[in-house]
Design an enzyme around this catalytic site. Structure first.
Site, PDB file in Angstrom:
ATOM      1  CE  LYS A  34      -3.651   2.008   2.913  1.00  0.00           C
ATOM      2  NZ  LYS A  34      -4.444   1.792   4.147  1.00  0.00           N
ATOM      3  CB  ILE A  60      -3.773  -6.801   2.248  1.00  0.00           C
ATOM      4  CG1 ILE A  60      -3.664  -6.077   3.594  1.00  0.00           C
ATOM      5  CG2 ILE A  60      -2.404  -7.077   1.636  1.00  0.00           C
ATOM      6  CD1 ILE A  60      -3.086  -6.947   4.706  1.00  0.00           C
ATOM      7  CB  SER A  85       5.313  -3.434  11.876  1.00  0.00           C
ATOM      8  OG  SER A  85       6.085  -2.306  11.527  1.00  0.00           O
ATOM      9  CB  THR A 134       5.531 -10.508  16.025  1.00  0.00           C
ATOM     10  OG1 THR A 134       6.228 -10.103  17.197  1.00  0.00           O
ATOM     11  CG2 THR A 134       4.050 -10.324  16.308  1.00  0.00           C
ATOM     12  CG  ASP A 135       9.172 -12.340  19.721  1.00  0.00           C
ATOM     13  OD1 ASP A 135       8.630 -11.259  19.396  1.00  0.00           O
ATOM     14  OD2 ASP A 135      10.320 -12.394  20.206  1.00  0.00           O
ATOM     15  CD  GLU A 136       6.363  -7.097  19.825  1.00  0.00           C
ATOM     16  OE1 GLU A 136       5.460  -6.416  20.308  1.00  0.00           O
ATOM     17  OE2 GLU A 136       7.336  -6.624  19.213  1.00  0.00           O
ATOM     18  CE1 TYR A 160       2.854  -5.694  14.786  1.00  0.00           C
ATOM     19  CE2 TYR A 160       4.102  -6.242  16.779  1.00  0.00           C
ATOM     20  CZ  TYR A 160       3.906  -6.358  15.410  1.00  0.00           C
ATOM     21  OH  TYR A 160       4.730  -7.151  14.658  1.00  0.00           O
ATOM     22  CE  LYS A 164       1.919  -9.817  12.535  1.00  0.00           C
ATOM     23  NZ  LYS A 164       1.994  -9.697  11.038  1.00  0.00           N
TER      24      LYS A 164
HETATM   25  P1  NAD Z   1       7.240  -2.461   8.143  1.00  0.00           P
HETATM   26  O1  NAD Z   1       6.334  -1.599   8.945  1.00  0.00           O
HETATM   27  O2  NAD Z   1       8.639  -2.022   7.883  1.00  0.00           O
HETATM   28  O3  NAD Z   1       6.573  -2.724   6.694  1.00  0.00           O
HETATM   29  C1  NAD Z   1       5.225  -3.026   6.529  1.00  0.00           C
HETATM   30  C2  NAD Z   1       4.892  -2.876   5.042  1.00  0.00           C
HETATM   31  O4  NAD Z   1       3.506  -3.220   4.866  1.00  0.00           O
HETATM   32  C3  NAD Z   1       5.081  -1.455   4.508  1.00  0.00           C
HETATM   33  O5  NAD Z   1       5.772  -1.488   3.281  1.00  0.00           O
HETATM   34  C4  NAD Z   1       3.656  -0.951   4.325  1.00  0.00           C
HETATM   35  O6  NAD Z   1       3.528  -0.006   3.270  1.00  0.00           O
HETATM   36  C5  NAD Z   1       2.917  -2.247   4.022  1.00  0.00           C
HETATM   37  N1  NAD Z   1       1.476  -2.168   4.371  1.00  0.00           N
HETATM   38  C6  NAD Z   1       0.938  -1.701   5.521  1.00  0.00           C
HETATM   39  N2  NAD Z   1      -0.420  -1.768   5.451  1.00  0.00           N
HETATM   40  C7  NAD Z   1      -0.706  -2.328   4.253  1.00  0.00           C
HETATM   41  C8  NAD Z   1      -1.934  -2.688   3.606  1.00  0.00           C
HETATM   42  N3  NAD Z   1      -3.122  -2.463   4.201  1.00  0.00           N
HETATM   43  N4  NAD Z   1      -1.889  -3.256   2.382  1.00  0.00           N
HETATM   44  C9  NAD Z   1      -0.687  -3.478   1.765  1.00  0.00           C
HETATM   45  N5  NAD Z   1       0.491  -3.129   2.318  1.00  0.00           N
HETATM   46  C10 NAD Z   1       0.485  -2.568   3.547  1.00  0.00           C
HETATM   47  O7  NAD Z   1       7.191  -3.885   8.847  1.00  0.00           O
HETATM   48  P2  NAD Z   1       8.355  -4.970   9.000  1.00  0.00           P
HETATM   49  O8  NAD Z   1       9.185  -4.614  10.175  1.00  0.00           O
HETATM   50  O9  NAD Z   1       9.004  -5.162   7.675  1.00  0.00           O
HETATM   51  O10 NAD Z   1       7.489  -6.250   9.380  1.00  0.00           O
HETATM   52  C11 NAD Z   1       6.972  -7.113   8.371  1.00  0.00           C
HETATM   53  C12 NAD Z   1       6.158  -8.205   9.021  1.00  0.00           C
HETATM   54  O11 NAD Z   1       6.974  -8.933   9.925  1.00  0.00           O
HETATM   55  C13 NAD Z   1       4.978  -7.688   9.838  1.00  0.00           C
HETATM   56  O12 NAD Z   1       3.885  -8.542   9.624  1.00  0.00           O
HETATM   57  C14 NAD Z   1       5.453  -7.749  11.273  1.00  0.00           C
HETATM   58  O13 NAD Z   1       4.380  -7.988  12.155  1.00  0.00           O
HETATM   59  C15 NAD Z   1       6.384  -8.958  11.209  1.00  0.00           C
HETATM   60  N6  NAD Z   1       7.503  -8.935  12.179  1.00  0.00           N
HETATM   61  C16 NAD Z   1       8.308  -7.837  12.299  1.00  0.00           C
HETATM   62  C17 NAD Z   1       9.377  -7.871  13.187  1.00  0.00           C
HETATM   63  C18 NAD Z   1      10.329  -6.699  13.333  1.00  0.00           C
HETATM   64  O14 NAD Z   1      11.190  -6.723  14.203  1.00  0.00           O
HETATM   65  N7  NAD Z   1      10.247  -5.668  12.503  1.00  0.00           N
HETATM   66  C19 NAD Z   1       9.608  -9.008  13.963  1.00  0.00           C
HETATM   67  C20 NAD Z   1       8.761 -10.109  13.810  1.00  0.00           C
HETATM   68  C21 NAD Z   1       7.720 -10.059  12.898  1.00  0.00           C
HETATM   69  P1  TYD Z   2      10.830  -1.441  19.158  1.00  0.00           P
HETATM   70  O1  TYD Z   2      11.988  -1.286  18.247  1.00  0.00           O
HETATM   71  O2  TYD Z   2       9.709  -0.429  19.076  1.00  0.00           O
HETATM   72  O3  TYD Z   2      10.292  -2.926  18.982  1.00  0.00           O
HETATM   73  P2  TYD Z   2       9.208  -3.755  19.867  1.00  0.00           P
HETATM   74  O4  TYD Z   2       8.424  -2.797  20.690  1.00  0.00           O
HETATM   75  O5  TYD Z   2       8.371  -4.362  18.797  1.00  0.00           O
HETATM   76  O6  TYD Z   2       9.988  -4.745  20.671  1.00  0.00           O
HETATM   77  O7  TYD Z   2      11.362  -1.412  20.644  1.00  0.00           O
HETATM   78  C1  TYD Z   2      12.326  -2.326  21.103  1.00  0.00           C
HETATM   79  C2  TYD Z   2      12.524  -2.081  22.584  1.00  0.00           C
HETATM   80  O8  TYD Z   2      13.098  -0.779  22.757  1.00  0.00           O
HETATM   81  C3  TYD Z   2      11.224  -2.066  23.374  1.00  0.00           C
HETATM   82  O9  TYD Z   2      11.459  -2.671  24.639  1.00  0.00           O
HETATM   83  C4  TYD Z   2      10.907  -0.605  23.556  1.00  0.00           C
HETATM   84  C5  TYD Z   2      12.273   0.054  23.592  1.00  0.00           C
HETATM   85  N1  TYD Z   2      12.362   1.423  23.038  1.00  0.00           N
HETATM   86  C6  TYD Z   2      12.958   2.432  23.805  1.00  0.00           C
HETATM   87  O10 TYD Z   2      13.417   2.206  24.929  1.00  0.00           O
HETATM   88  N2  TYD Z   2      13.036   3.679  23.259  1.00  0.00           N
HETATM   89  C7  TYD Z   2      12.538   3.974  22.031  1.00  0.00           C
HETATM   90  O11 TYD Z   2      12.610   5.153  21.609  1.00  0.00           O
HETATM   91  C8  TYD Z   2      11.941   2.918  21.268  1.00  0.00           C
HETATM   92  C9  TYD Z   2      11.373   3.197  19.883  1.00  0.00           C
HETATM   93  C10 TYD Z   2      11.882   1.653  21.813  1.00  0.00           C
END
Ligand code: NAD
Ligand code: TYD
Length: 364
Positions: A34, A60, A85, A134-136, A160, A164
């Site tokens: 998107k 989506i 995310s 995610t593990d969350e 969030y 998920k």
């Molecule tokens: P991100 O936020 O960087 O990217 C998300 C992407 O999805 C973006 O490009 C956005 O434009 C697109 N998007 C959002 N809404 C949409 C919609 N309605 N239709 C189509 N596209 C849409 O996220 P990420 O960090 O790359 O995470 C990707 C996936 O992995 C997510 O499902 C997240 O829950 C999962 N995940 C992320 C992490 C992490 O540490 N970042 C860890 C575990 C799992």
């Molecule tokens: P984040 O990168 O937002 O990932 P998630 O919340 O999905 O684990 O944050 C990672 C950890 O860092 C989380 O415990 C929150 C903390 N955090 C800070 O302490 N300061 C910040 O500015 C941010 C964005 C996160």
């Protein structure tokens, strides 16, 4: 299995998956994204010229568009990463999380099922719907508790993680009820190049370089298990190819660190790579009010993916973090475009004069 739809392919992890698929295979890859604030096509700059890559800007939640894409592209595999995310954004405004993560996953499942139902038997059993989670979803882990296995009960804490968790349940139900061949993976925190600087690691690197405070929530003693994004992309491709339908795979980095340890390590790398005249970057660390509902710890038991699929992380956290800090130092154009919002013009600059295909889709 050579035709892949990747949703959310312009995001941090999705773009790593697409870069991997395009560099190691000649598969046809369709990126459906998107382009929310988190979607950045500049992270896929090398992909746009490839004849086996196609980008479609779309939501989506748009069932008619999904039907057209499935009908025209005829995928063997769907890798579903599109999501909202960021936990802090979900606390400020959960609406988009409910819409994209739950309704969007449901809409994608229905479109996939409609398409899958009509496939001939051999293609039907080979089809895969891989949901990336995610593990969350498992919720808060006590300091002395063993890491999450795939059997750990779901107990999400934030809007969030609750959204998920809901999407994971939907995907699992589509396997059990309709027999659609799904896979689910639950991964720990990712870090690496091209991550949007709202997440901990890029935020700290870029704030430090601008001499801004480094805001650590609470006492900084929350623990996350960090995985280098290219290791995650590798695991995801393995699961999509070789995972057993109906199964869940946990993915982790074997690198549990407190947030304060992470921020201090970033400061040490920056002190070496780009020293500050007024002293260590760690002087910028500022403790701020904690995140509501903040989970204390996440940790992954990755035995199943290791034993079944032979995957384990290749990068260790210290070298991976150094590489990541260097990437942000060496890719100032990507960073500057993100900071200025210019990355959102990429679509116009790159696609203005290109032929349009389906709906709002655009391809090279
Ligand atoms: P991100 O936020 O960087 O990217 C998300 C992407 O999805 C973006 O490009 C956005 O434009 C697109 N998007 C959002 N809404 C949409 C919609 N309605 N239709 C189509 N596209 C849409 O996220 P990420 O960090 O790359 O995470 C990707 C996936 O992995 C997510 O499902 C997240 O829950 C999962 N995940 C992320 C992490 C992490 O540490 N970042 C860890 C575990 C799992
Ligand atoms: P984040 O990168 O937002 O990932 P998630 O919340 O999905 O684990 O944050 C990672 C950890 O860092 C989380 O415990 C929150 C903390 N955090 C800070 O302490 N300061 C910040 O500015 C941010 C964005 C996160």
């Amino acid at each position: 299995m050579t035709r892949y739809i990747v949703t959310g392919g312009a995001g941090f992890i999705g773009s790593a998956v697409i870069r991997r698929l395009l560099s190691l295979t000649n598969y046809q890859v369709l990126n459906l994204d998107k382009l929310t604030y988190a979607g950045n096509l500049e992270s896929l700059a090398g992909a746009h010229a490839k004849p086996n890559y196609k980008f479609v800007q779309g939501d989506i939640c748009d069932r008619a568009l999904l039907n057209r894409i499935f009908h025209e592209f005829k995928p063997d595999v769907v890798m579903h990463l599109a999501a909202e995310s960021h936990v802090d954004r979900s606390i400020d405004g959960p609406d988009d999380f409910i819409e994209t993560n739950i309704v969007g996953t449901y809409t994608l499942l229905q479109a996939a099922r409609d398409y899958w139902d009509k496939l001939p038997p051999s293609r039907k059993s080979d089809f895969r719907f891989h949901h990336i989670s995610t593990d969350e979803v498992y919720g808060d882990l006590g300091r002395d508790e063993p890491p999450f296995t795939e059997q750990h009960p779901y107990e999400p804490s934030s809007p969030y993680s609750a959204s998920k968790a809901s999407s994971d349940h939907l995907v699992r139900a589509w396997y059990r009820t309709y027999g659609m061949p799904v896979l689910i993976s639950n991964c720990s925190n990712n870090y690496g190049p091209y991550q949007f600087p709202e997440k901990l690691i890029p935020l700290m690197v870029l704030n430090a370089l601008h001499n801004r405070p480094l805001p650590v929530y609470g006492k900084g003693d929350n623990i996350r298990d960090w995985l280098y994004v290219e290791d995650h992309a590798h695991a995801l491709c393995k699961i999509a190819c070789d995972g057993r339908p109906g199964e869940t795979y946990n993915i982790g980095g074997r690198a549990e660190r407190t947030n304060l340890q992470v921020v201090n390590t970033i400061c040490t790398h920056l002190d070496n790579l780009q020293p500050r005249s007024t002293g260590s970057y760690s002087q910028l660390i500022t403790f701020v009010r904690d995140r509501p509902g903040h989970d204390q710890r996440y940790a992954i038991n990755d035995r199943k993916i290791h034993d079944e699929l032979g995957w384990r992380p290749q990068e260790n956290f210290e070298t991976g973090l150094r590489k990541t800090v260097m990437w942000y130092l060496n890719n100032r154009e990507w960073v500057n475009h993100v900071n200025s919002g210019e990355y959102r013009d990429w679509l116009k600059v790159n696609y203005e004069n290109r032929p349009k295909l389906t709906g709002k889709s655009q391809s090279s």
